[in-house]
Design a protein around this motif. Sequence first.
Motif, short mmCIF file in Angstrom:
data_model
loop_
_atom_site.label_atom_id
_atom_site.label_comp_id
_atom_site.label_asym_id
_atom_site.label_seq_id
_atom_site.Cartn_x
_atom_site.Cartn_y
_atom_site.Cartn_z
N PRO A 39 38.45 5.08 67.55
CA PRO A 39 38.03 6.24 66.60
C PRO A 39 36.45 6.14 66.30
N ARG A 40 35.95 4.76 66.16
CA ARG A 40 34.35 4.77 65.82
C ARG A 40 33.53 5.28 66.89
N GLN A 41 34.18 4.97 68.23
CA GLN A 41 33.31 5.36 69.25
C GLN A 41 33.33 7.14 69.35
N ARG A 42 34.52 7.66 69.10
CA ARG A 42 34.72 8.94 69.19
C ARG A 42 33.55 9.61 67.98
N ALA A 43 33.61 8.95 66.94
CA ALA A 43 32.82 9.47 65.80
C ALA A 43 31.17 9.53 66.23
N LEU A 44 30.87 8.37 66.66
CA LEU A 44 29.53 8.40 67.13
C LEU A 44 29.14 9.23 68.30
N ARG A 45 30.29 9.85 69.09
CA ARG A 45 30.17 10.40 70.06
C ARG A 45 30.09 11.96 69.44
N GLY A 46 29.99 12.25 68.07
CA GLY A 46 29.78 13.56 67.43
C GLY A 46 30.88 14.19 67.03
N ARG A 47 32.15 13.55 67.02
CA ARG A 47 33.58 14.03 66.20
C ARG A 47 33.74 13.02 65.22
N ALA A 48 33.74 13.56 63.92
CA ALA A 48 34.15 12.72 62.88
C ALA A 48 35.55 12.72 62.61
N GLN A 49 35.92 11.40 62.32
CA GLN A 49 37.67 11.07 62.37
C GLN A 49 38.11 11.11 61.26
N LEU A 50 39.09 12.08 60.75
CA LEU A 50 40.13 11.94 59.75
C LEU A 50 41.25 11.07 60.17
N LEU A 51 41.39 9.96 59.44
CA LEU A 51 42.24 9.07 60.05
C LEU A 51 43.29 8.79 58.69
N LEU A 52 44.64 9.24 58.99
CA LEU A 52 45.59 9.21 57.97
C LEU A 52 46.62 8.47 58.15
N PHE A 53 46.51 7.42 57.38
CA PHE A 53 47.60 6.25 57.65
C PHE A 53 48.82 6.38 56.79
N VAL A 54 49.94 6.53 57.46
CA VAL A 54 51.16 6.96 57.06
C VAL A 54 52.26 5.79 57.27
N ARG A 55 53.31 6.08 56.72
CA ARG A 55 54.55 5.28 56.99
C ARG A 55 55.69 6.11 56.93
N ARG A 56 56.64 5.86 57.83
CA ARG A 56 57.92 6.87 57.78
C ARG A 56 58.72 6.40 56.55
N GLY A 57 59.34 7.29 55.86
CA GLY A 57 60.21 6.74 54.81
C GLY A 57 59.47 7.14 53.37
N CYS A 58 58.20 7.02 53.38
CA CYS A 58 57.19 7.36 52.30
C CYS A 58 57.45 8.85 52.05
N THR A 59 57.67 9.51 50.99
CA THR A 59 57.83 11.02 50.39
C THR A 59 56.21 11.47 50.71
N SER A 60 55.29 10.92 50.05
CA SER A 60 54.13 11.74 50.25
C SER A 60 53.62 11.57 51.55
N CYS A 61 53.89 10.59 52.44
CA CYS A 61 53.77 10.50 53.82
C CYS A 61 54.34 11.54 54.79
N GLU A 62 55.53 11.72 54.50
CA GLU A 62 56.21 12.88 55.28
C GLU A 62 55.69 14.11 54.87
N ASN A 63 55.32 14.33 53.58
CA ASN A 63 54.73 15.59 53.20
C ASN A 63 53.41 15.93 53.89
N LEU A 64 52.49 14.79 53.87
CA LEU A 64 51.46 14.79 54.89
C LEU A 64 51.54 15.12 56.33
N ILE A 65 52.41 14.51 56.67
CA ILE A 65 52.81 14.75 58.34
C ILE A 65 53.15 16.28 58.50
N ASP A 66 54.05 16.73 57.54
CA ASP A 66 54.61 18.08 57.72
C ASP A 66 53.35 19.04 57.43
N ARG A 67 52.53 18.71 56.55
CA ARG A 67 51.24 19.71 56.29
C ARG A 67 50.52 19.84 57.43
N MET A 68 50.37 18.63 58.36
CA MET A 68 49.52 18.87 59.46
C MET A 68 50.08 19.70 60.41
#
Length: 327
Positions: free
Chosen positions: A199-228
């Motif tokens: 990701p850092r190298q992709r960012a340096l090449r001009g594409r900002a990186q939105l990194l969303l760290f999630v876990r299966r089984g976490c309600t907020s995480c599942e909502n975030l995955i669905d939102r994507m």
Amino acid sequence: MLGPFSLPALVVTAVFVLSAVGKLLDLDTAPATLRALRLSGPPPRTVVGGVAVIELAVAGGLLLGSGVVAVTAASAAVALSVVFLAVGVRAQIRASTDECGCFGRLASTRVGPAMTARNTALTALAGLTLVGALMEPTAPALAVRLVLFPLLGGALLLSGAAIAVVGATLHPSGERAATTPPGVPDAAVITPDGGVVVPRQRALRGRAQLLLFVRRGCTSCENLIDRMTWDRELLEALVDVRLIVPIGDGMSLSAADEGLHVDPSGEFARALGIPGSRPVGVLLTTSGDVLQPIAVGGDETATLVGTVLAAAAEARDSHPDEGSATN
């Protein structure tokens, strides 16, 4: 009179009631619960709902039963606690680190050593409850004893509350990390199609990186995955979106589920210095740095995504003919 085994009985009863109520209030996450516990095959809502009903029945027997009923309820509490312990250990052996959903929306519990220790303690308390029921077969129901001896009952309840407070202070903290690492590492994650990306190298090449760290089984995480599923296209007009989950050594990449990036053993997350709670949102700028502060928890992560989404919409409206670059 309230004896020395009354406190274990009260604690076990309270745990089962809280666990059952939490499950019943959050049955929609039943599939994630079974996935976190590495159980497959049975219908999730039926299994989780059935376990909750059994917990309530056992708790009722412990609180209201006497004689044979009390012994039966205590025996059932021991059996249920052993099952919880065995299932948790099995999931831990299979490298699960997901939120187990054991208490539904009432509390967050991740598969791991802390959960195993909790289930071991619950099994021990259930065992003491059974010993008390066997030693005092003619004792009235626990609820009756609490009514007959309110002062002692209050003391027991306060003791249980004190134990809970002490236990909470010993639980691994999920709060924000106190320090931030000096720089973003050139660590790699595995893309959904099996490729490797830094990701850092992709960012340096001009594409900002939105990194969303999630876990299966976490309600907020599942909502975030669905939102994507509906926000990703617009977001990727401006940034690369990466939903990242950890998997353990020896696990198949398919364990991450379709569309998710893989962080082997969670090394990238640790290298970034982010806390253990999930979800966490990190925005890598095109200078290769983390845009501070990082977003921790469902509310903060949703706010970060909303901010980037608004910026992406503005960029799209300003340059309607430009396409997005994704991988």
